[in-house]
Design an enzyme around this catalytic site. Sequence first.
Site, PDB file in Angstrom:
ATOM      1  N   HIS A 106       0.839  -1.211   0.000  1.00 58.71           N
ATOM      2  CA  HIS A 106       0.000   0.000   0.000  1.00 58.71           C
ATOM      3  C   HIS A 106       0.868   1.253   0.000  1.00 58.71           C
ATOM      4  O   HIS A 106       0.586   2.228  -0.699  1.00 58.71           O
ATOM      5  CB  HIS A 106      -0.928  -0.028   1.221  1.00 58.71           C
ATOM      6  CG  HIS A 106      -1.544   1.293   1.543  1.00 58.71           C
ATOM      7  ND1 HIS A 106      -2.456   1.912   0.706  1.00 58.71           N
ATOM      8  CD2 HIS A 106      -1.391   2.126   2.603  1.00 58.71           C
ATOM      9  CE1 HIS A 106      -2.835   3.055   1.245  1.00 58.71           C
ATOM     10  NE2 HIS A 106      -2.201   3.226   2.393  1.00 58.71           N
ATOM     11  N   HIS A 138       4.081   6.927   4.984  1.00 63.61           N
ATOM     12  CA  HIS A 138       2.938   7.698   5.466  1.00 63.61           C
ATOM     13  C   HIS A 138       2.137   7.025   6.585  1.00 63.61           C
ATOM     14  O   HIS A 138       1.446   7.698   7.340  1.00 63.61           O
ATOM     15  CB  HIS A 138       1.994   8.088   4.303  1.00 63.61           C
ATOM     16  CG  HIS A 138       1.071   7.004   3.844  1.00 63.61           C
ATOM     17  ND1 HIS A 138       1.382   6.156   2.820  1.00 63.61           N
ATOM     18  CD2 HIS A 138      -0.166   6.639   4.267  1.00 63.61           C
ATOM     19  CE1 HIS A 138       0.377   5.307   2.624  1.00 63.61           C
ATOM     20  NE2 HIS A 138      -0.584   5.583   3.503  1.00 63.61           N
ATOM     21  N   GLU A 195       1.267   6.071  12.465  1.00 61.27           N
ATOM     22  CA  GLU A 195      -0.043   5.594  12.891  1.00 61.27           C
ATOM     23  C   GLU A 195      -0.024   4.104  13.250  1.00 61.27           C
ATOM     24  O   GLU A 195      -0.606   3.694  14.245  1.00 61.27           O
ATOM     25  CB  GLU A 195      -1.068   5.853  11.774  1.00 61.27           C
ATOM     26  CG  GLU A 195      -2.486   5.417  12.090  1.00 61.27           C
ATOM     27  CD  GLU A 195      -3.145   6.262  13.178  1.00 61.27           C
ATOM     28  OE1 GLU A 195      -2.544   7.281  13.578  1.00 61.27           O
ATOM     29  OE2 GLU A 195      -4.244   5.900  13.617  1.00 61.27           O
ATOM     30  N   ASP A 196       0.682   3.327  12.431  1.00 59.27           N
ATOM     31  CA  ASP A 196       0.511   1.872  12.546  1.00 59.27           C
ATOM     32  C   ASP A 196       1.721   1.112  13.075  1.00 59.27           C
ATOM     33  O   ASP A 196       1.643  -0.103  13.253  1.00 59.27           O
ATOM     34  CB  ASP A 196       0.159   1.279  11.165  1.00 59.27           C
ATOM     35  CG  ASP A 196      -1.233   1.693  10.715  1.00 59.27           C
ATOM     36  OD1 ASP A 196      -2.049   2.029  11.601  1.00 59.27           O
ATOM     37  OD2 ASP A 196      -1.496   1.690   9.507  1.00 59.27           O
ATOM     38  N   ASP A 200      -3.037   8.285  -0.982  1.00 55.96           N
ATOM     39  CA  ASP A 200      -3.369   7.216  -0.036  1.00 55.96           C
ATOM     40  C   ASP A 200      -4.821   6.781  -0.237  1.00 55.96           C
ATOM     41  O   ASP A 200      -5.127   5.595  -0.365  1.00 55.96           O
ATOM     42  CB  ASP A 200      -3.138   7.760   1.383  1.00 55.96           C
ATOM     43  CG  ASP A 200      -3.654   6.847   2.467  1.00 55.96           C
ATOM     44  OD1 ASP A 200      -3.357   5.631   2.413  1.00 55.96           O
ATOM     45  OD2 ASP A 200      -4.347   7.340   3.379  1.00 55.96           O
ATOM     46  N   ASP A 247     -24.074  13.746 -25.038  1.00 55.17           N
ATOM     47  CA  ASP A 247     -22.645  13.804 -25.364  1.00 55.17           C
ATOM     48  C   ASP A 247     -21.829  12.927 -24.421  1.00 55.17           C
ATOM     49  O   ASP A 247     -21.402  13.354 -23.373  1.00 55.17           O
ATOM     50  CB  ASP A 247     -22.124  15.240 -25.396  1.00 55.17           C
ATOM     51  CG  ASP A 247     -22.514  16.014 -24.159  1.00 55.17           C
ATOM     52  OD1 ASP A 247     -23.464  15.593 -23.474  1.00 55.17           O
ATOM     53  OD2 ASP A 247     -21.863  17.027 -23.869  1.00 55.17           O
TER      54      ASP A 247
HETATM   55 MN    MN Z   1      -2.499   4.629   4.054  1.00 53.19          MN
END
Ligand code: MN
Length: 748
Positions: free
Chosen positions: A63, A87, A91-92, A154, A274
């Site tokens: 990812h 990124h 957070e993780d 992301d 169109d």
């Molecule tokens: Mn992400």
Amino acid sequence: MNEESPKTEHKLLDPDEMFAALVAKITGSGHQMDLERIRAAYEMAKSAHEGQKRRDGSPYVTHCVAAADISVDMGLDEDSIVAALLHDVIEDTALTHDDIAKKFGTPVADIVEGVTKLTRVQYTSKEDEQMENLRKMLMAMAKDIRVILIKIADRTHNMRTMAYQSPEKQRTKSLETMEIYAPIAHRLGMQRAKWELEDLSLQYLDPQGYREITQYLNDRMPTLEAFMSTVEEKIQTRLAAEKIDASIFCRIKHVYSIYRKMYAQKLDMEGIFDLCAFRVIVDTIPDCYNVLGIIHDMFKPVPGRFKDYISTPKPNMYQSLHTTVIGTEGIPFEVQIRTWDMHHTAEYGIAAHWKYKMGGGSGVVREGDEEKFAWVRRLLESQQESDAQDFFHDLKIDMFADEVFVFSPKGDVINLPVGATPIDFAYSIHSDVGNHMVGAKVNGRIVTFDYVLQNGDIVEIRTSKSAPGPSRDWLTIVKSGSARTKIKQWYKKERREENIVRGREMVEEELRHNGLSLEEVSEEVVMGDTLKRLSYATEDDMFAAVGYGGVTAVRVANRLRDQLKSVNAEKKSVLDKVNAAAERRDERAKKEVKAIHGILVQGLDNCLVKFSRCCTPVPGDDIIGFITRGQGVSIHRKDCRNYAQRSHEPENEGRWIHVAWAREILDTYVTTISIYSKDRSGLVMDIAGVLNSLNAKVRTLSAREIGGMAMTVVGLEVKNLEELRGIMNRLSAIRGVAEVKRNGGSKE
Ligand code: MN
């Protein structure tokens, strides 16, 4: 993340392969980047996310590589690519801002932290106004626009792989993408990213609608493709003949734009005429208009569909000529005509600026670019032209510099002025919340009331029924006018007694500065007038207003002071006038003594006075006044017979009044006397002789005979009774005179 094993049977992605492709893409783009640094970022992310998996079972880091890949497509710089790879590590994983900063520098660490903050923002679907606030908040939170762009990359990858998520998550993420990220991409002019996000979201938000459109397009694809290539060829041939160097592209419009049109215009697929759009891209603006003329010559234009966004660019700096024409088969299609510069801007929006700044080719910002990117400049706090790296670094968003966006615990976005505090927040929810506020929490931690709210803060207000109400200090803490107004209103209503006392003290204090006391200005003419002028019914109302801050003590005190000054000035002038008037009256009074013949009439000033003819009083007589009808007061002797007869008549009640002689008598008075004597010759001569010898001023003298007696009536002027008596005595002494008496008396 952290799933044991893949549940699907698709081929798992290999991160190393993906990274190799990424490197190849960067190399191919011609952008000069430190590939070793980018590889180091990849390695860091890979080991940090070790063991974590995506929902499809692939290693999580795939990812990260995908987000970096999309960032390269957007044309972002090296720091952005590094940050995109990293990124999700804050957070993780266990890695921190410091870890990143040490290895890749603070700018990269800041970007990653910014993306993390945006990731932590939780939203629920709200009405439009809330959505706009949310978009603004994200932009404001990002500070560095690269944070937003990486977030969009992301999100784009997450939407591409949304198929592996639960239906619930598909819906909420798609809604968020449609309402937040696609509009942000649009605002930043990133048409390509916007389209992709919209189509991906629509797929989950209205799967049936999405399927119907794609199905319809697929069914007609052979026809459409044949049609497009015919038209393309026709245009190409004609432009070549006209010696215009142009590139022509055609495409089927993106699904969501067809979908929206169907709903906005309540049409079914057949009504959307169109579906194809052609793009003619040329080198110069004059060529754009030349091509427009040629297209209109070749095909019949649809009236009202021509738009010139070259002379009037869209707010997101989009420029093109748009026209819709009808092809030979009767099928309408849209043609967009633009230069290459305009094209890059349309595709990549704000990112196009950097793409071509850094771009391998010319690499230099051209003359005139600054005007073109004026709106970008408005986004920037500062802009460094010399170095693309610096340009990136300093690219900040100050669009909402004067606003701060925070969350209520329910997820509502509240928009407040920068510098706002929990008090502002509380009052923006409701005045009751503010008035009963006893504490505040921000992001779960207790804060002081003067805490300055930051973008994205979740603010919770603790209230209590027994709260003492707002403190006056709050007025100096709050930033929003509405909070200030509400606090003042509370003071106005709830604390009247206290306000009165406080207001009075404040005014007294202010008066003291002016050398005055409250007593000095308490007189009705001063205080009353001031109240009227400041529009207060009572003194208390005014002091209360000072107390709660509705009016300043300075204003009230100045008003009182000025009013006192003017009253004093007026008093002095009135006193002067009174004194002057009194003097004049004294003068006049002296004259009046003479004018009214030395008579003072009780209770009446300046009245007309006349002496009765019947009794002709002279000073020294006891006198009485009679109020005549219309002729003033007539003066009678108290022994006048008329008075004796008429004083008791009921009709005259109240008309007899007390009068007196003035002390100083300057006039002479006419009175009449009668002399009774034997009738003899020479009598009148004798009388005249006596009067003459006394210097009496005789007005009239007459004599007649009554029954053998002579009666001589003399009218004469005397000063007073004393003189009159002297004269009468002398007349009595004349030979043959029997009696001398005054006329009009009651004893006759
Ligand atoms: Mn992400």
